[in-house]
Design a protein around this motif. Structure first.
Motif, PDB file in Angstrom:
ATOM      1  N   ALA A 333       0.825  -1.206   0.000  1.00  0.00           N
ATOM      2  CA  ALA A 333       0.000   0.000   0.000  1.00  0.00           C
ATOM      3  C   ALA A 333       0.859   1.257   0.000  1.00  0.00           C
ATOM      4  N   ARG A 334       1.949   1.219   0.713  1.00  0.00           N
ATOM      5  CA  ARG A 334       2.869   2.363   0.746  1.00  0.00           C
ATOM      6  C   ARG A 334       3.442   2.622  -0.643  1.00  0.00           C
ATOM      7  N   LEU A 335       3.819   1.552  -1.337  1.00  0.00           N
ATOM      8  CA  LEU A 335       4.356   1.697  -2.691  1.00  0.00           C
ATOM      9  C   LEU A 335       3.310   2.295  -3.620  1.00  0.00           C
ATOM     10  N   GLN A 336       2.084   1.781  -3.579  1.00  0.00           N
ATOM     11  CA  GLN A 336       1.044   2.295  -4.461  1.00  0.00           C
ATOM     12  C   GLN A 336       0.765   3.772  -4.192  1.00  0.00           C
ATOM     13  N   ALA A 337       0.820   4.177  -2.932  1.00  0.00           N
ATOM     14  CA  ALA A 337       0.562   5.573  -2.583  1.00  0.00           C
ATOM     15  C   ALA A 337       1.657   6.497  -3.091  1.00  0.00           C
ATOM     16  N   ARG A 338       2.857   5.994  -3.262  1.00  0.00           N
ATOM     17  CA  ARG A 338       3.971   6.850  -3.690  1.00  0.00           C
ATOM     18  C   ARG A 338       4.131   6.941  -5.198  1.00  0.00           C
ATOM     19  N   ILE A 339       3.586   5.972  -5.929  1.00  0.00           N
ATOM     20  CA  ILE A 339       3.705   6.013  -7.387  1.00  0.00           C
ATOM     21  C   ILE A 339       2.793   7.111  -7.922  1.00  0.00           C
ATOM     22  N   THR A 340       3.332   7.982  -8.743  1.00  0.00           N
ATOM     23  CA  THR A 340       2.547   9.085  -9.293  1.00  0.00           C
ATOM     24  C   THR A 340       2.396   9.011 -10.808  1.00  0.00           C
ATOM     25  N   GLY A 341       3.276   8.301 -11.493  1.00  0.00           N
ATOM     26  CA  GLY A 341       3.228   8.229 -12.945  1.00  0.00           C
ATOM     27  C   GLY A 341       2.219   7.210 -13.429  1.00  0.00           C
ATOM     28  N   PRO A 342       2.015   7.143 -14.762  1.00  0.00           N
ATOM     29  CA  PRO A 342       1.035   6.216 -15.329  1.00  0.00           C
ATOM     30  C   PRO A 342       1.518   4.771 -15.388  1.00  0.00           C
ATOM     31  N   SER A 343       2.813   4.524 -15.171  1.00  0.00           N
ATOM     32  CA  SER A 343       3.368   3.173 -15.313  1.00  0.00           C
ATOM     33  C   SER A 343       3.339   2.433 -13.978  1.00  0.00           C
ATOM     34  N   ARG A 344       2.173   2.406 -13.365  1.00  0.00           N
ATOM     35  CA  ARG A 344       2.030   1.842 -12.019  1.00  0.00           C
ATOM     36  C   ARG A 344       2.338   0.346 -11.992  1.00  0.00           C
ATOM     37  N   ALA A 345       1.834  -0.402 -12.968  1.00  0.00           N
ATOM     38  CA  ALA A 345       2.081  -1.845 -12.988  1.00  0.00           C
ATOM     39  C   ALA A 345       3.560  -2.134 -13.213  1.00  0.00           C
ATOM     40  N   THR A 346       4.222  -1.299 -14.009  1.00  0.00           N
ATOM     41  CA  THR A 346       5.651  -1.502 -14.270  1.00  0.00           C
ATOM     42  C   THR A 346       6.458  -1.339 -12.991  1.00  0.00           C
ATOM     43  N   VAL A 347       6.193  -0.261 -12.258  1.00  0.00           N
ATOM     44  CA  VAL A 347       6.929  -0.013 -11.018  1.00  0.00           C
ATOM     45  C   VAL A 347       6.642  -1.127 -10.008  1.00  0.00           C
ATOM     46  N   THR A 348       5.392  -1.546  -9.910  1.00  0.00           N
ATOM     47  CA  THR A 348       5.042  -2.630  -8.995  1.00  0.00           C
ATOM     48  C   THR A 348       5.748  -3.917  -9.385  1.00  0.00           C
ATOM     49  N   SER A 349       5.887  -4.151 -10.695  1.00  0.00           N
ATOM     50  CA  SER A 349       6.572  -5.352 -11.155  1.00  0.00           C
ATOM     51  C   SER A 349       8.067  -5.309 -10.842  1.00  0.00           C
ATOM     52  N   VAL A 350       8.645  -4.121 -10.797  1.00  0.00           N
ATOM     53  CA  VAL A 350      10.048  -4.005 -10.380  1.00  0.00           C
ATOM     54  C   VAL A 350      10.204  -4.526  -8.951  1.00  0.00           C
ATOM     55  N   ALA A 351       9.263  -4.134  -8.090  1.00  0.00           N
ATOM     56  CA  ALA A 351       9.288  -4.641  -6.714  1.00  0.00           C
ATOM     57  C   ALA A 351       9.075  -6.152  -6.690  1.00  0.00           C
ATOM     58  N   GLY A 352       8.204  -6.648  -7.571  1.00  0.00           N
ATOM     59  CA  GLY A 352       7.974  -8.086  -7.634  1.00  0.00           C
ATOM     60  C   GLY A 352       9.200  -8.852  -8.091  1.00  0.00           C
ATOM     61  N   MET A 353       9.900  -8.314  -9.083  1.00  0.00           N
ATOM     62  CA  MET A 353      11.112  -8.968  -9.554  1.00  0.00           C
ATOM     63  C   MET A 353      12.179  -8.970  -8.461  1.00  0.00           C
ATOM     64  N   ALA A 354      12.311  -7.851  -7.751  1.00  0.00           N
ATOM     65  CA  ALA A 354      13.271  -7.792  -6.654  1.00  0.00           C
ATOM     66  C   ALA A 354      12.924  -8.817  -5.581  1.00  0.00           C
ATOM     67  N   THR A 355      11.628  -9.013  -5.345  1.00  0.00           N
ATOM     68  CA  THR A 355      11.198 -10.013  -4.370  1.00  0.00           C
ATOM     69  C   THR A 355      11.581 -11.413  -4.819  1.00  0.00           C
ATOM     70  N   ASP A 356      11.332 -11.723  -6.092  1.00  0.00           N
ATOM     71  CA  ASP A 356      11.681 -13.050  -6.613  1.00  0.00           C
ATOM     72  C   ASP A 356      13.181 -13.319  -6.504  1.00  0.00           C
ATOM     73  N   LEU A 357      13.984 -12.330  -6.845  1.00  0.00           N
ATOM     74  CA  LEU A 357      15.437 -12.497  -6.759  1.00  0.00           C
ATOM     75  C   LEU A 357      15.876 -12.703  -5.311  1.00  0.00           C
ATOM     76  N   THR A 358      15.263 -11.944  -4.397  1.00  0.00           N
ATOM     77  CA  THR A 358      15.622 -12.078  -2.986  1.00  0.00           C
ATOM     78  C   THR A 358      15.208 -13.430  -2.435  1.00  0.00           C
ATOM     79  N   ILE A 359      14.058 -13.932  -2.873  1.00  0.00           N
ATOM     80  CA  ILE A 359      13.613 -15.247  -2.418  1.00  0.00           C
ATOM     81  C   ILE A 359      14.608 -16.324  -2.814  1.00  0.00           C
ATOM     82  N   ILE A 360      15.134 -16.240  -4.036  1.00  0.00           N
ATOM     83  CA  ILE A 360      16.134 -17.220  -4.468  1.00  0.00           C
ATOM     84  C   ILE A 360      17.371 -17.141  -3.573  1.00  0.00           C
TER      85      ILE A 360
END
Length: 417
Positions: A333-360
């Motif tokens: 929710a904090r991330l969504q509140a801070r995103i201001t540009g139209p590429s919201r799914a892209t920025v969220t996916s960056v966090a998702g990719m970082a999560t996947d890499l960290t899980i490995i």
């Protein structure tokens, strides 16, 4: 924008659609038995492990590009495709069980997960914001996570009887059906993309749509320090406990209980995760100190509960997973509140990719620690990163105390911006 009486029914329809989608996404009867399917087909432990690597690698490679596609084309479309791809993979598994079929199935499943990751959060936040209900994002997403947990629990309860009645083909058919139901529910999502889904290209620039959206999203994640900090917090909070979930059956067995009792201990963990999602609403206005305290309490509960080496310790493990789930919802929710540009799914996916890499990375670290000291040592060591994150948040708050006071952001999630 403020939520009006006329918007309430739309918010409720969006929430109901989200809950149904989350439930059917996790109502996959193959979840609790697919490892048995692999083993019964004759795969070795090494081959099974390599399938998990293929699964993770697919998600990582497609995570950010699919987020840009969602921003450029349609988030709802990707949410419809995601469960269909996973269902196609499940069908291949039971129709032609073999290592190549399992590998292809994991590629499809990983692709489906990547399509939905980022697109779902972006669609829900955008629609709530349009209706003046952005402040409800944390509680609605928390309940959606609980709906997913309930879908997983239902699949665990039904997998055994269905497997006994019809074997793997019946379990696979039920899993494919669940994917089809999830896709059908996804068609009910409203979608109002931002007026400018991607920046206009400069003169002489022939790139359009997807590529421009991808650049815009990556630029926002990189250039805005507030967005960058929020992106980093998501994997810092999510990855460790997300990886530990795979090892909780081993930890339960190490307490000395009979194998038949292990599922009962796991119910304590799943119960904690369920409650954590439901607590998002009252906890959404936690300030930085409260959020850091939440992580610290979770870390201590995990370490102490694990260190007891007794079945009762799983009560504390359940408390820890409850706090981790809550912290994960608030970080999103904090991330969504801070995103201001139209590429919201892209920025969220960056966090998702970082999560996947960290899980490995967590998988590797856990294997090293647990290989020497056992599962108990692995879980205790996993508590340390959360104490470090809590300390980082408090240190960041201390550095900001010299600046002007910040008022709570009305309608936004609790972890302060």
């Amino acid at each position: 924008m403020t939520l009006t009486t006329a918007s309430v029914p739309e918010v409720r329809r969006l929430a109901a659609t989200l809950y149904g989608y989350a439930f059917f996404q996790d109502f996959v009867l193959l979840y609790p038995v697919y490892a048995l399917l692999f083993s019964d087909t004759g795969l070795s432990i090494g081959q099974i492990s390599s399938l998990f690597v293929i699964w993770s690698a697919t998600s990582i490679l497609l995570e950010v590009p699919s987020g840009a596609w969602a921003d450029a084309v349609s988030r709802r479309l990707l949410l419809c495709l995601a469960p269909l791809l996973a269902g196609a993979g499940f069908a291949i598994w039971v129709l032609a069980p073999s290592y190549p079929a399992f590998a292809l199935g994991f590629v499809l499943w990983g692709a489906g997960g990547a399509l939905g990751s980022g697109a779902l959060e972006a669609l829900v936040f955008t629609e709530l914001d349009r209706l003046g209900a952005a402040g409800r994002y944390a509680r609605i997403m928390g309940r959606a996570r609980t709906a997913g947990v309930l879908g997983g629990l239902a699949s665990i309860g039904l997998a055994g009887p269905v497997l006994a009645a019809g074997g793997y083909p019946a379990v696979g058919a039920a899993s494919v059906l669940a994917g089809g139901l999830a896709a059908a529910v996804a068609t009910r999502f409203p979608e109002h993309l931002p007026a400018a889904a991607a920046p206009e290209p400069a003169a002489g620039d022939e790139e359009r749509g997807w590529a421009a959206t991808l650049r815009a999203g990556l630029a926002e994640a990189r250039a805005d320090p507030r967005v960058r900090a929020a992106v980093l917090l998501v994997p810092a909070v999510t990855a460790v406990w997300g990886a530990l979930d795979e090892y909780t059956p081993l930890l339960a067995r190490d307490t000395g209980v009979a194998g038949s009792t292990v599922p009962l201990l796991l119910l304590l963990v799943w119960g904690g995760v369920t409650v954590g999602g439901l607590l998002a609403a009252p906890a959404e206005r936690l300030r930085t100190r409260g959020y850091a305290a939440l992580l610290a309490v979770a870390a201590v509960a995990l370490a102490v509960g694990t260190g007891l080496r007794h079945p009762l310790g799983f009560v504390l493990v359940g408390v820890a997973f409850c706090a981790f789930q809550l912290a994960t919802v608030l970080a999103d929710a904090r991330l969504q509140a801070r995103i201001t540009g139209p590429s919201r799914a892209t920025v969220t996916s960056v966090a998702g990719m970082a999560t996947d890499l960290t899980i490995i990375a967590v998988y590797g670290g856990y294997a090293l620690v647990a290989g020497v000291g056992g599962n108990r040592a692995g879980f205790v060591a996993a508590a340390v990163p959360y104490l470090l994150v809590a300390g980082w948040l408090l240190a960041s708050r201390a550095r900001r105390r010299g600046g002007p006071a910040r008022e709570p952001v009305a309608g936004r999630s609790g972890v302060p911006t």
